[in-house]
Design an enzyme around this catalytic site. Structure first.
Site, PDB file in Angstrom:
ATOM      1  CB  SER A 139      -0.891   0.018   1.246  1.00 42.83           C
ATOM      2  OG  SER A 139      -1.557   1.261   1.382  1.00 42.83           O
ATOM      3  CE1 TYR A 162      -3.748  -2.748   5.812  1.00 45.62           C
ATOM      4  CE2 TYR A 162      -3.211  -0.594   4.874  1.00 45.62           C
ATOM      5  CZ  TYR A 162      -3.628  -1.910   4.719  1.00 45.62           C
ATOM      6  OH  TYR A 162      -3.906  -2.378   3.448  1.00 45.62           O
TER       7      TYR A 162
END
Length: 236
Positions: A139, A162
């Site tokens: 990501s 995350y």
């Protein structure tokens, strides 16, 4: 000419829905024999039936589960051409003062340790393939370059655990690409994609899987050790 017996063999983890399932669908459409990995047998089998894939039970947090899946692929195929590490979690997401060590352990165990566990379980099968590939779904939230760019949405996301996990995946990708030169190993950023993880906001699943598929199916000029989204290279 590719026949059912000579078709490339692929495995996608965390694939019973969302980006994982769309990746499976596109690989099947490209002529691959695809193993759809999922923790839940009921959901996994149902998803596999919708895309003509083969279900394999696979929980990336369990050595027993991952090695069991590798044994199945070894017995049925004898090799693995493409591994897509996709399984991951976004939770917990809390007010920053409320995070604790258990929260970090939960995210890192699935999103980073899980990738390492799967890579090493399937490494012998990947090394039996002619042009093996590993695609690590990452990501832009794990990019140090993008988090410092105020024009990018990644700079405003309050997801420290995350983001840390995705940064870890990026470094794993870069280092494994150096240490395993016989395998093309890359990190793909789906971008903001409409899935359950983000409340259905973002671009389509097809757009979100473009970078994954480009690495999985690319020709002889496919790089190794790259980090890209559907528009091209990203800063680490």
């Amino acid at each position: 000419m590719t026949t059912p017996e000579t078709a490339p063999v692929s495995l996608v983890t965390g694939a019973n829905k969302g980006i994982g399932l769309e990746t499976v669908r596109r690989l099947v459409d490209a002529g691959h024999r695809v193993y759809l990995g999922a923790r839940d047998p009921g959901r996994g089998r149902a998803a596999a039936e919708t895309v003509a894939a083969r279900f394999v039970q696979l929980d990336v947090t369990s050595d027993e589960s991952v090695h069991g899946a590798a044994e199945i692929v070894e017995r049925e195929e004898g090799r693995l051409d493409v591994l897509v590490n996709n399984a991951g979690i976004s939770n917990p997401v809390r007010e920053v003062h409320d995070y604790d060590g258990d929260d970090a352990t939960s995210v890192l165990l699935t999103n980073v340790v899980g990738y390492v566990r799967v890579i090493h379980a399937f490494l012998p099968l990947l090394e039996q393939a002619t042009v093996p590939r590993i695609v690590n779904v990452s990501s832009g939230l794990g990019s140090f370059g993008l988090v410092r760019d105020p024009s990018r949405i990644e700079s405003r996301a309050g997801t420290p655990l995350y983001s840390a996990a995705k940064a870890g995946i990026n470094m794993l990708t870069a280092r494994y690409a150096q240490l395993l030169p016989g395998i093309r190993i890359n990190a793909a950023d789906p971008g903001m994609t409409a899935t359950d993880l983000n409340g259905g906001e973002g671009h389509s699943l097809r757009d979100g899987t473009d970078a994954i598929i480009a690495f999985a199916l690319g020709g002889p000029d496919t790089p190794t050790g790259a980090f890209r989204d559907r528009d091209g290279d990203l800063p680490w």
